[in-house]
Scaffold this active site. Sequence first.
Site: not given
Length: 231
Positions: A33, A89, A108
Amino acid sequence: MADDRVAGGATPPPPPPPPPLDASAFTHTPYYCEENVHLLCKELIRSGISDPAGTDLYAVFISNEEKKVPLWYQKASHSGDGFVLWDYHVICIQSRRKNGEVLDLVWDLDSSLPFPCSFIQYVSDAIRPLSFGNSTYRRLFRVIHAPVFLRSFASDRSHMKDHAGNWIQLPPKYESIVAEDGTTNNLNEYITMSMDDVKDLESMADDVYSSKHGVVINETILPEFFSRLPG
């Protein structure tokens, strides 16, 4: 000074977010990520969706002391509510001001929510602040101004190898990210955070533009932090 209140003293609702985009059009490697957001920021700048210098973009690392981060509406989930417990994250937040209106968006690539999603909806649905009180699951948020992040971040992907040197998750096909100063790996500097890193709101709203590692905010401050930025 113009009065931005509506009749009766109520605050006008925020403008609606733009129509969702196809997240699959953006580069995405599962479980990387931090690199996905690095490339996402560059693409939002290149495509003209953000400010030409990326000054309205922020990389946000979500973690805590225990590396146990609950989030909802995650594509990697096997439950109906999209619940996942990440070690960390990373998302991108776009914070814009225009004609007195505030529009904060969350990008996201790992979320099943709209892409982009309004900040208010993402916080309410995916983060659910204060759900865990002062437990080990309370989330911290390291916010880094995108121009600083794009210059400073680096990862050699070593965190995705086991002790034998085998990949835990297959890496992206492109070259690893190297910082402008030649640093090849500083990922841990971004994902390591504690409650002691949280300072007062006013100073953090200034420091986010100059600090290499941004600022760390908690769940209590999160809903208000971006509204304090000059935009």
